[in-house]
Design a protein around this motif. Structure first.
Motif, PDB file in Angstrom:
ATOM      1  N   ASP A  92       0.840  -1.189   0.000  1.00 37.63           N
ATOM      2  CA  ASP A  92       0.000   0.000   0.000  1.00 37.63           C
ATOM      3  C   ASP A  92       0.878   1.242   0.000  1.00 37.63           C
ATOM      4  O   ASP A  92       2.022   1.217   0.451  1.00 37.63           O
ATOM      5  CB  ASP A  92      -0.886   0.036   1.251  1.00 37.63           C
ATOM      6  N   LEU A  93       0.288   2.335  -0.477  1.00 41.85           N
ATOM      7  CA  LEU A  93       0.983   3.617  -0.447  1.00 41.85           C
ATOM      8  C   LEU A  93       0.107   4.625   0.276  1.00 41.85           C
ATOM      9  O   LEU A  93      -1.066   4.789  -0.045  1.00 41.85           O
ATOM     10  CB  LEU A  93       1.276   4.098  -1.877  1.00 41.85           C
ATOM     11  N   VAL A  94       0.692   5.298   1.271  1.00 38.26           N
ATOM     12  CA  VAL A  94       0.011   6.396   1.966  1.00 38.26           C
ATOM     13  C   VAL A  94       0.745   7.669   1.577  1.00 38.26           C
ATOM     14  O   VAL A  94       1.892   7.871   1.965  1.00 38.26           O
ATOM     15  CB  VAL A  94       0.046   6.201   3.497  1.00 38.26           C
ATOM     16  N   ASP A  95       0.103   8.522   0.767  1.00 33.18           N
ATOM     17  CA  ASP A  95       0.833   9.707   0.328  1.00 33.18           C
ATOM     18  C   ASP A  95       0.685  10.864   1.305  1.00 33.18           C
ATOM     19  O   ASP A  95       1.472  11.792   1.274  1.00 33.18           O
ATOM     20  CB  ASP A  95       0.460  10.109  -1.108  1.00 33.18           C
ATOM     21  N   ARG A  96      -0.327  10.807   2.180  1.00 32.52           N
ATOM     22  CA  ARG A  96      -0.440  11.806   3.246  1.00 32.52           C
ATOM     23  C   ARG A  96      -0.807  11.083   4.520  1.00 32.52           C
ATOM     24  O   ARG A  96      -1.506  10.067   4.479  1.00 32.52           O
ATOM     25  CB  ARG A  96      -1.543  12.820   2.928  1.00 32.52           C
ATOM     26  N   PRO A  97      -0.398  11.625   5.675  1.00 35.78           N
ATOM     27  CA  PRO A  97      -0.707  10.925   6.934  1.00 35.78           C
ATOM     28  C   PRO A  97      -2.200  10.755   7.159  1.00 35.78           C
ATOM     29  O   PRO A  97      -2.631   9.780   7.765  1.00 35.78           O
ATOM     30  CB  PRO A  97      -0.096  11.842   7.997  1.00 35.78           C
ATOM     31  N   GLN A  98      -3.035  11.684   6.671  1.00 38.59           N
ATOM     32  CA  GLN A  98      -4.471  11.595   6.945  1.00 38.59           C
ATOM     33  C   GLN A  98      -5.204  10.714   5.939  1.00 38.59           C
ATOM     34  O   GLN A  98      -6.354  10.344   6.162  1.00 38.59           O
ATOM     35  CB  GLN A  98      -5.115  12.983   6.927  1.00 38.59           C
ATOM     36  N   SER A  99      -4.596  10.426   4.812  1.00 39.83           N
ATOM     37  CA  SER A  99      -5.337   9.710   3.778  1.00 39.83           C
ATOM     38  C   SER A  99      -5.242   8.203   4.006  1.00 39.83           C
ATOM     39  O   SER A  99      -4.242   7.714   4.528  1.00 39.83           O
ATOM     40  CB  SER A  99      -4.789  10.075   2.396  1.00 39.83           C
ATOM     41  N   PRO A 100      -6.258   7.469   3.638  1.00 38.97           N
ATOM     42  CA  PRO A 100      -6.208   6.020   3.785  1.00 38.97           C
ATOM     43  C   PRO A 100      -5.215   5.425   2.791  1.00 38.97           C
ATOM     44  O   PRO A 100      -4.958   6.010   1.736  1.00 38.97           O
ATOM     45  CB  PRO A 100      -7.640   5.576   3.477  1.00 38.97           C
ATOM     46  N   PRO A 101      -4.679   4.276   3.112  1.00 41.29           N
ATOM     47  CA  PRO A 101      -3.727   3.645   2.198  1.00 41.29           C
ATOM     48  C   PRO A 101      -4.389   3.266   0.881  1.00 41.29           C
ATOM     49  O   PRO A 101      -5.532   2.817   0.850  1.00 41.29           O
ATOM     50  CB  PRO A 101      -3.273   2.387   2.949  1.00 41.29           C
TER      51      PRO A 101
END
Ligand SMILES: [Zn+2]
Length: 72
Positions: free
Chosen positions: A50-59
Protein backbone atom coordinates in the motif's frame (compact mmCIF):
# COMPACT_ATOMS: atom_id res chain seq x y z
CA UNK A 1 -17.41 -48.00 -20.83
CA UNK A 2 -17.04 -44.27 -20.88
CA UNK A 3 -19.03 -42.24 -18.46
CA UNK A 4 -20.41 -38.88 -19.48
CA UNK A 5 -20.77 -37.76 -15.91
CA UNK A 6 -18.71 -34.73 -15.01
CA UNK A 7 -17.06 -34.62 -11.67
CA UNK A 8 -18.19 -31.79 -9.41
CA UNK A 9 -15.44 -29.33 -8.65
CA UNK A 10 -14.32 -29.67 -5.06
CA UNK A 11 -15.18 -26.55 -3.08
CA UNK A 12 -13.87 -27.59 0.29
CA UNK A 13 -11.35 -24.89 1.05
CA UNK A 14 -12.73 -21.36 1.28
CA UNK A 15 -11.16 -19.09 -1.25
CA UNK A 16 -8.88 -16.40 0.20
CA UNK A 17 -10.71 -13.93 -2.00
CA UNK A 18 -14.10 -14.34 -0.35
CA UNK A 19 -13.34 -12.73 2.99
CA UNK A 20 -12.40 -9.17 3.76
CA UNK A 21 -8.68 -9.25 4.40
CA UNK A 22 -7.56 -8.10 7.82
CA UNK A 23 -4.40 -6.26 6.83
CA UNK A 24 -1.55 -6.09 9.31
CA UNK A 25 1.36 -3.77 8.54
CA UNK A 26 4.55 -5.79 8.51
CA UNK A 27 6.89 -2.95 7.59
CA UNK A 28 6.79 0.60 6.33
CA UNK A 29 9.23 2.62 4.29
CA UNK A 30 9.27 6.35 3.64
CA UNK A 31 9.75 7.17 -0.03
CA UNK A 32 9.55 10.35 -2.06
CA UNK A 33 6.00 9.36 -3.06
CA UNK A 34 4.83 8.72 0.49
CA UNK A 35 4.98 5.88 2.95
CA UNK A 36 4.96 2.42 1.43
CA UNK A 37 3.30 -0.17 3.64
CA UNK A 38 3.95 -3.88 3.29
CA UNK A 39 0.85 -5.56 4.68
CA UNK A 40 -0.31 -9.11 5.09
CA UNK A 41 -3.63 -10.62 6.00
CA UNK A 42 -3.90 -12.09 9.47
CA UNK A 43 -6.35 -14.74 8.28
CA UNK A 44 -4.84 -15.99 5.04
CA UNK A 45 -1.50 -15.89 3.17
CA UNK A 46 -2.44 -12.76 1.19
CA UNK A 47 0.00 -9.87 0.99
CA UNK A 48 -0.22 -6.42 -0.54
CA UNK A 49 1.78 -3.23 -0.89
CA UNK A 50 0.00 0.00 0.00
CA UNK A 51 0.98 3.62 -0.45
CA UNK A 52 0.01 6.40 1.97
CA UNK A 53 0.83 9.71 0.33
CA UNK A 54 -0.44 11.81 3.25
CA UNK A 55 -0.71 10.93 6.93
CA UNK A 56 -4.47 11.60 6.95
CA UNK A 57 -5.34 9.71 3.78
CA UNK A 58 -6.21 6.02 3.79
CA UNK A 59 -3.73 3.65 2.20
CA UNK A 60 -4.13 3.03 -1.50
CA UNK A 61 -3.29 -0.38 -2.86
CA UNK A 62 -0.10 -0.18 -4.89
CA UNK A 63 -0.06 -3.84 -5.77
CA UNK A 64 -2.67 -6.46 -6.34
CA UNK A 65 -3.26 -8.89 -3.55
CA UNK A 66 -0.62 -11.58 -3.72
CA UNK A 67 -1.04 -14.98 -2.16
CA UNK A 68 2.11 -16.46 -0.78
CA UNK A 69 2.39 -20.22 -0.53
CA UNK A 70 1.91 -21.36 3.03
CA UNK A 71 5.02 -22.49 4.80
CA UNK A 72 5.51 -26.16 5.35
ZN1 LIG B 1 -7.19 -12.61 3.86
Amino acid sequence: MASTDTLPLPRLAPSPEVHEHAWLVESRHATSDGTVLYVRCTECPARRVDLVDRPQSPPAALSRTVLTPSER
